[in-house]
Design a protein around this motif. Sequence first.
Motif, PDB file in Angstrom:
ATOM      1  N   THR A 190      24.030   3.049 -20.592  1.00  0.00           N
ATOM      2  CA  THR A 190      22.662   3.490 -19.980  1.00  0.00           C
ATOM      3  C   THR A 190      21.670   3.740 -21.586  1.00  0.00           C
ATOM      4  OG1 THR A 190      24.072   4.612 -18.857  1.00  0.00           O
ATOM      5  CG2 THR A 190      22.132   5.619 -19.529  1.00  0.00           C
ATOM      6  N   ARG A 191      20.159   3.307 -21.698  1.00  0.00           N
ATOM      7  CA  ARG A 191      19.478   3.543 -22.294  1.00  0.00           C
ATOM      8  C   ARG A 191      18.397   4.125 -21.624  1.00  0.00           C
ATOM      9  NH1 ARG A 191      19.409  -0.240 -26.480  1.00  0.00           N
ATOM     10  NH2 ARG A 191      17.292   1.213 -27.503  1.00  0.00           N
ATOM     11  N   ARG A 192      17.623   5.125 -22.606  1.00  0.00           N
ATOM     12  CA  ARG A 192      16.689   6.097 -22.242  1.00  0.00           C
ATOM     13  C   ARG A 192      15.240   5.117 -22.149  1.00  0.00           C
ATOM     14  NH1 ARG A 192      14.279  11.077 -23.138  1.00  0.00           N
ATOM     15  NH2 ARG A 192      16.619  11.109 -22.604  1.00  0.00           N
ATOM     16  N   PHE A 193      14.120   5.251 -20.965  1.00  0.00           N
ATOM     17  CA  PHE A 193      12.952   4.683 -20.646  1.00  0.00           C
ATOM     18  C   PHE A 193      11.900   5.518 -20.230  1.00  0.00           C
ATOM     19  CE2 PHE A 193      10.682   3.071 -16.611  1.00  0.00           C
ATOM     20  CZ  PHE A 193       9.789   1.935 -17.184  1.00  0.00           C
ATOM     21  N   ARG A 194      10.974   5.234 -20.574  1.00  0.00           N
ATOM     22  CA  ARG A 194       9.828   6.074 -21.100  1.00  0.00           C
ATOM     23  C   ARG A 194       8.370   5.227 -20.647  1.00  0.00           C
ATOM     24  NH1 ARG A 194      10.321   8.072 -27.041  1.00  0.00           N
ATOM     25  NH2 ARG A 194       8.883   5.614 -27.495  1.00  0.00           N
ATOM     26  N   LEU A 195       7.596   6.414 -19.943  1.00  0.00           N
ATOM     27  CA  LEU A 195       6.445   5.375 -19.224  1.00  0.00           C
ATOM     28  C   LEU A 195       5.354   7.325 -19.253  1.00  0.00           C
ATOM     29  CD1 LEU A 195       8.078   5.612 -15.828  1.00  0.00           C
ATOM     30  CD2 LEU A 195       5.661   4.373 -16.008  1.00  0.00           C
ATOM     31  N   ARG A 196       3.968   6.724 -20.173  1.00  0.00           N
ATOM     32  CA  ARG A 196       3.298   7.491 -20.353  1.00  0.00           C
ATOM     33  C   ARG A 196       1.657   7.040 -20.666  1.00  0.00           C
ATOM     34  NH1 ARG A 196       3.196   7.405 -27.319  1.00  0.00           N
ATOM     35  NH2 ARG A 196       2.222   5.179 -27.206  1.00  0.00           N
ATOM     36  N   HIS A 197       0.887   8.029 -19.198  1.00  0.00           N
ATOM     37  CA  HIS A 197      -0.234   7.265 -19.166  1.00  0.00           C
ATOM     38  C   HIS A 197      -0.913   6.933 -20.087  1.00  0.00           C
ATOM     39  CE1 HIS A 197      -4.486   7.866 -17.145  1.00  0.00           C
ATOM     40  NE2 HIS A 197      -3.564   8.280 -16.201  1.00  0.00           N
ATOM     41  N   LYS A 198      -1.952   6.495 -20.292  1.00  0.00           N
ATOM     42  CA  LYS A 198      -2.837   5.601 -20.899  1.00  0.00           C
ATOM     43  C   LYS A 198      -3.905   6.532 -21.772  1.00  0.00           C
ATOM     44  CE  LYS A 198      -3.007   0.631 -19.590  1.00  0.00           C
ATOM     45  NZ  LYS A 198      -3.017  -0.172 -18.582  1.00  0.00           N
ATOM     46  N   ARG A 199      -4.204   7.606 -20.702  1.00  0.00           N
ATOM     47  CA  ARG A 199      -5.499   8.333 -21.394  1.00  0.00           C
ATOM     48  C   ARG A 199      -5.016   9.608 -21.080  1.00  0.00           C
ATOM     49  NH1 ARG A 199      -6.243   4.464 -18.245  1.00  0.00           N
ATOM     50  NH2 ARG A 199      -5.857   5.599 -16.300  1.00  0.00           N
ATOM     51  N   ASP A 200      -4.230  10.533 -20.417  1.00  0.00           N
ATOM     52  CA  ASP A 200      -3.852  11.672 -20.029  1.00  0.00           C
ATOM     53  C   ASP A 200      -2.282  12.222 -20.285  1.00  0.00           C
ATOM     54  OD1 ASP A 200      -3.215  14.582 -19.548  1.00  0.00           O
ATOM     55  OD2 ASP A 200      -3.194  13.512 -17.220  1.00  0.00           O
ATOM     56  N   ARG A 201      -2.548  12.612 -21.834  1.00  0.00           N
ATOM     57  CA  ARG A 201      -1.104  12.706 -22.580  1.00  0.00           C
ATOM     58  C   ARG A 201      -0.539  13.430 -21.876  1.00  0.00           C
ATOM     59  NH1 ARG A 201      -2.770  14.369 -29.630  1.00  0.00           N
ATOM     60  NH2 ARG A 201      -2.846  11.375 -29.853  1.00  0.00           N
ATOM     61  N   ASP A 202      -0.407  14.456 -21.085  1.00  0.00           N
ATOM     62  CA  ASP A 202      -0.121  14.916 -20.292  1.00  0.00           C
ATOM     63  C   ASP A 202       1.045  14.597 -19.384  1.00  0.00           C
ATOM     64  OD1 ASP A 202       0.133  17.241 -21.951  1.00  0.00           O
ATOM     65  OD2 ASP A 202      -1.730  18.053 -20.941  1.00  0.00           O
TER      66      ASP A 202
END
Length: 209
Positions: free
Chosen positions: A149-161
């Motif tokens: 099991t590994r951690r996978f992260r997504l983040r918006h290119k413009r909206d930090r929240d």
Amino acid sequence: MANTIAEHALRGAAAAWQRFDLAGADVRLVRFCDDAAAQRWFAQLYAEIPWEQHRLRIFGREVNSPRLSCWVGDADAAYTYSRTRFEPRPWTPALAELRDALKQLCGQNYNSVLCNLYRDGHDAMGWHSDSERELGAAPIIASLSFGATRRFRLRHKRDRDSRLELDLESGSLLLMAGATQSNYRHDLPRTKSHVGARINLTFRRIFPA
């Protein structure tokens, strides 16, 4: 094994998808197979894929990729990322079986797959989007995980929240569709925890130029 996996995945899979409330994205998660089947898939994939360490161009210099990889697909499914062009290796038996199962489950005719082997917690994938022109405007990427099991992260290119973190377990299937690649970056960070090896397969459709 493919028929068993496909039949298992198709039984009520449409209702089983977990959808995430993520602005400007279509991200879904489902259990693709049980632990025992995932272990068998891991062993077969580990043995038959011709793993290699890709050389990538980053900030004007060539570096070793922090994982082992293999680009597999139809003969015309060449792929360029990190300014490096990869010619596809032929489909292995296990990868072809999984491709056929995903065609039924996801409704996509995938013609390629990027195989990544994360040997331990030191191996990782940096922040990026799968937005190369060969993938089209709104790619539908199916990501299968087998092993640790590994951690996978997504983040918006413009909206930090606007972000999402998931622990992708062995036998899980993550689907990223719609404007996900246009609006988000994703990564698989290193971890100091003692973890075993993980195989990740991201099935894609390449549109040859």
